[in-house]
Design an enzyme around this catalytic site. Structure first.
Site, PDB file in Angstrom:
ATOM      1  N   THR A 181       0.823  -1.211   0.000  1.00 32.51           N
ATOM      2  CA  THR A 181       0.000   0.000   0.000  1.00 32.51           C
ATOM      3  C   THR A 181       0.858   1.262   0.000  1.00 32.51           C
ATOM      4  O   THR A 181       2.090   1.218   0.107  1.00 32.51           O
ATOM      5  CB  THR A 181      -0.951   0.006   1.203  1.00 32.51           C
ATOM      6  N   ASP A 182       0.177   2.407  -0.083  1.00 35.73           N
ATOM      7  CA  ASP A 182       0.851   3.710  -0.152  1.00 35.73           C
ATOM      8  C   ASP A 182       0.883   4.400   1.206  1.00 35.73           C
ATOM      9  O   ASP A 182       0.987   5.624   1.288  1.00 35.73           O
ATOM     10  CB  ASP A 182       0.125   4.622  -1.151  1.00 35.73           C
ATOM     11  N   SER A 187       1.435   8.529   5.379  1.00 39.22           N
ATOM     12  CA  SER A 187       0.853   8.539   4.031  1.00 39.22           C
ATOM     13  C   SER A 187       1.969   8.890   3.067  1.00 39.22           C
ATOM     14  O   SER A 187       2.610   9.940   3.203  1.00 39.22           O
ATOM     15  CB  SER A 187      -0.283   9.557   3.916  1.00 39.22           C
ATOM     16  N   ARG A 188       2.230   8.017   2.101  1.00 34.88           N
ATOM     17  CA  ARG A 188       3.339   8.249   1.177  1.00 34.88           C
ATOM     18  C   ARG A 188       2.961   9.208   0.056  1.00 34.88           C
ATOM     19  O   ARG A 188       3.757   9.471  -0.833  1.00 34.88           O
ATOM     20  CB  ARG A 188       3.832   6.909   0.612  1.00 34.88           C
ATOM     21  N   VAL A 189       1.737   9.692   0.076  1.00 38.65           N
ATOM     22  CA  VAL A 189       1.313  10.739  -0.859  1.00 38.65           C
ATOM     23  C   VAL A 189       1.167  12.048  -0.090  1.00 38.65           C
ATOM     24  O   VAL A 189       1.719  13.081  -0.449  1.00 38.65           O
ATOM     25  CB  VAL A 189      -0.005  10.364  -1.561  1.00 38.65           C
TER      26      VAL A 189
END
Length: 513
Positions: A339-340, A365-367
């Site tokens: 997942t991101d 959260s990688r975004v």
């Protein structure tokens, strides 16, 4: 005489039909059920069957093949009732398909599209394969549009974007499903279609979740796919794949969809059960070697499509359960790497009454900020750092009294941050209120407000802003941006509201000890 004429006419007609008949050979492969146990049927006599092919049993039950041996084929049953040894079975030449279309909205169905809500039969637009390839890199676009969850702690620190895959993970009964439901409920004011997939859950649990969406959200724009604990393992296994297929219908039409998988830990257990029953070699924790690939190919289907591909999006919120907070277990680590980002819930925080019980140190959260509304990103740019510093200071101050005024001020400020991050269930906050709350605490307006009054400040905020800064609220809701003039007006309205709660003495002296 009449009988003779009728007989001659019948003979002429029969001769005509017989002369027109052209005999030709037909081949019909019919297999036999050798044994049935635990939702698995062993069948023989069908050497041409393919992997994952749909098969039909004597009384209409269905299943799909998983293991192809030389003399025996393992078949996972989708309808276990009524299948017995000695019955006939036929291959269909088809793969498993799920119904898609607008007619599914507002319905409670099983993974095959059969209604569970006592409504009329579903009339889908078409049936699509449950296993579909993920969008290619060239068909994808940057994840840049926000999915507002209505939960301040997530929207400010771990923002979710359209097309992102964000894992929700934590111990049993610490609010994982509650976070996902709040996100679904908050979409009642957006254009996002929601799909909720329940895997292996108790009927009472699923019923409460659906009732919550019906009471607080927009159920007419949701699809509920249910494969409960009492259903066949095969039906539980295909549930998330069927849910993704239903959601992809909207994504591929240029719309936006959100899918919640509740939960993949139970799906992994079902996959392990089926693998062991079909004699596949076990690996770590007895899971088969392909369990990572199963979840990877599933979650890769969540994406933000490019304009050329329709500009739709599919956002995924898979849920996983931990044992005693062990994030390093096999399935959680698999899902974290797929997942991101992950939202980690802490049982200690939950039992202390801090809800949502999000562990801000382990969550990520990688975004992140790339998907936040600009006004919220500007207001909350230092919120996570300030809160992390407070948590560290609070830990140290438990060992003794604090006399330093600066440390007392930081602790008092941190308590206000924690105060605004807490929320009641099924009460998501609109974007304008999120921006206002963060501004109020970061500008120090709440530092002189008694901690017990923070909840009351938040409850009165919506009405106050609608009365004193309606144009700013409308602009924020429409554009997500806050101009300098609007910021000044919003800050003035917040100052006026805070003044109605402000104490005569600084509340930093409430002290930490």
């Amino acid at each position: 005489m009449t009988d003779t004429v009728g007989l001659d006419r019948w003979l002429d007609d029969a001769r005509t039909r017989v002369s027109a008949f052209v005999p030709s050979p037909t081949v019909d492969e019919i297999g036999r059920v050798e044994s049935v146990a635990d939702g698995i049927a062993m069948i023989s006599g069908l050497p041409e069957l393919r992997l994952d092919e749909l098969v039909s049993f004597e009384h209409g039950q269905r299943g799909y093949t998983t293991t192809l041996d030389r003399d025996m084929i393992c078949c996972v049953l989708l309808d276990a009732a009524g299948v017995a040894a000695g019955q006939t079975v036929r291959g269909t030449g088809e793969v498993l398909r799920a119904p898609v279309g607008q007619s599914l909205l507002g319905r409670i169905i099983d993974p095959l599209g059969r209604p569970l809500d006592e409504g009329q039969e579903i009339e889908p637009e078409r049936f699509d394969p449950i296993e579909r390839a993920a969008p290619s890199i060239i068909d994808r676009d940057f994840v840049s549009e926000p999915v507002q969850t209505g939960l301040l702690v997530i929207d400010t620190m771990f923002a979710l974007g359209r097309g992102q895959r964000e894992l929700i993970v934590g111990d049993r009964a610490v609010g994982k499903t509650a976070i996902a439901l709040d996100c679904i409920i908050n979409q009642k004011s957006s254009d996002v279609i929601c799909v909720y997939v329940a895997i292996g859950q108790k009927s009472s649990t699923v019923k409460r979740a659906i009732q919550a969406v019906k009471a607080h959200g927009a159920p007419e724009r949701c699809i509920f796919v249910v494969a409960g604990a009492s259903t066949a393992p095969g039906l539980q296994w295909i549930a998330p794949f069927a849910g993704f297929t239903m959601a992809e219908y909207f994504r591929d039409r240029g719309q936006h969809a959100l899918i919640v998988i509740d939960d993949l830990t139970k799906h992994a257990a079902t996959h392990r059960e089926i693998a062991l029953l079909t004699h596949q070699p076990p690996g770590r924790e007895a899971y088969p070697g392909d369990v990572f690939y199963v979840h990877a190919r599933l979650l890769e289907r969540a994406a933000k499509l490019s304009k050329a591909a329709g500009a739709g999006s599919l956002t995924a919120l898979p849920i996983a359960e931990l044992d005693a907070g062990n994030l390093s277990a096999y399935i959680p680590t698999n899902l974290i790497s797929i997942t991101d980002g992950q939202i980690v819930l802490d049982s200690r925080l939950f039992h202390e009454g801090h809800k949502p019980a999000v562990d801000v140190g382990k969550s990520v959260s990688r975004v992140g900020g790339k998907t936040q509304a600009p006004a919220l990103r500007e207001a909350a740019h230092s919120l996570r750092l300030d809160y992390a510093q407070f948590l560290e200071l609070e830990t140290f101050t438990r060992f003794g009294a604090v006399t330093d005024t600066a440390v007392k001020d930081k602790i008092a400020h941190g308590k206000r941050i924690r105060g605004i991050l807490g929320q009641q269930q099924y009460a998501p906050i609109r974007l304008a209120d999120e921006v206002a709350l963060v501004m109020a605490v970061q500008e120090g307006l709440l530092d002189r407000v008694d901690l017990a009054d923070v909840d009351r400040f938040r409850s009165e905020l919506t009405t106050w802003l609608d009365r004193n800064a309606k144009d700013v609220v409308d602009d924020l809701s429409g554009t997500g941006r806050l101009l300098s003039t609007d910021r000044t007006k919003l800050l003035g309205a917040l100052t006026d509201l805070a003044s109605t709660f402000t104490s005569d003495e600084p509340v930093a002296a409430e002290g930490a000890s």
